[in-house]
Design a protein around this motif. Structure first.
Motif: not given
Length: 325
Positions: A35-40, A298-305
């Protein structure tokens, strides 16, 4: 990753599908989710082997249950975590791992997964764990034997070995002095390193004991380490060596450690074919990434991912199960 209600329900269904099978295989392996491109996205960790420049993502360790025929029956364990990004040299990493207890090492994933899988196995079903070279861990061998389950693990590097007569040597040395049992044709599927081809390999087999390599396997702070120092595990080792390979192609050279018996060519060939089932877990990860596009979430936290990864892992299994049924 603690088990979600969704994954607990899936494990119940996996257990039901295991019923009626006298022999099943747990295919354990680890994969990096990029997820390296998922900067946020918050909470990601290093998935890079580099020591100073880290790609970011999550690690995923899974156990896929399959039959002798290769039919997937479900997932028995799923672990997803963020790896700590450490700025250290290779020497510093080696020293840190050498001084860590087993519970502090990432390798504990193999043992925890084995316990979780064994808890699902029906009473009259035999369990065999299959793993690549990363699974070549003395503690995994010890725990598998103590649980009365079996393993076939590819050897990572030459180990100390005590033969049936009590002679101390190494696995590779003992195998090199053993006559060829049989030459067999081994079908190799296509992967990133090779094209699909048939390899003709020589098989050799020995049996004896693997002693613990050193007294720090369990860590210097482990009060129970002293009781393990002199432990050893009885194993068979099967050598699979291609001679000669096609020009310009790396030869097939495996040493498979197991706690089964391989006294003749038939048993050795059967176990080599069982080990080849391990490629199914690679299919699972390919299905998860390419078919289910898990790395595009495209989720904003590791928990959601992590929750999405659990859902898509179950879907990836279902796709394989539907295809192979």
């Amino acid at each position: 990753m603690s088990k979600s209600a969704l994954f607990r329900t899936h494990c119940v269904q996996t257990q039901k599908r295991l019923e009626g099978h006298s022999l099943v295989f747990s295919l354990q392996d680890t994969s990096e989710l990029n997820f390296d491109s998922h900067k946020k996205t918050e909470g990601l960790g290093s998935i890079s082997k580099a020591y100073h420049k880290h790609k970011m993502g999550l690690m995923l360790h899974a156990s896929l249950m399959v039959t002798q025929e290769g039919l997937p029956l479900g997932l028995s364990s799923l672990k997803c975590w963020s790896r700590v990004s450490r700025e250290e040299t290779p020497q510093e990493k080696q020293r840190r791992l050498y001084q860590s207890t087993m519970k502090e090492k990432e390798s504990i994933k193999w043992i925890e997964t084995l316990y979780e899988t064994a808890a699902l196995i029906p009473k009259d079903t035999c369990l065999i764990t299959l793993g690549d070279r990363e699974a070549d861990i003395f503690e995994l061998f010890r725990v598998a034997s103590s649980l009365k389950t079996f393993f076939i693990i590819r050897n990572r590097k030459d180990r100390k070995f005590i033969d049936e007569k009590g002679k101390k040597t190494t696995v590779q040395t003992a195998l090199s002095k053993t006559p060829i049992l049989k030459t067999i044709a081994l079908t190799l599927p296509k992967n990133q390193q090779r094209v699909a081809r048939t390899a003709y390999v020589d098989m050799r087999s020995i049996s004896g004991w693997l002693p613990i390599r050193n007294n720090l396997v369990y860590g210097p702070t482990n009060k129970d380490a002293s009781r393990h120092i002199h432990e050893k595990v009885h194993v068979s080792a099967i050598s699979v060596k291609e001679q000669p390979p096609p020009e310009g192609v790396a030869p097939v050279e495996w040493v498979l450690l197991n706690n089964l018996t391989a006294t003749d060519a038939f048993e050795a060939e059967e176990q080599v074919n069982w080990y080849r089932l391990r490629w199914k877990i690679e299919e699972f990860f390919k299905t998860l990434k390419s078919g289910c596009c898990v790395e595009q979430c495209r989720l904003n936290t590791a928990t959601k991912l992590t929750k999405m990864i659990t859902l898509k892992s179950i879907i990836a299994f279902k796709l394989m199960y539907t295809r192979d049924q």
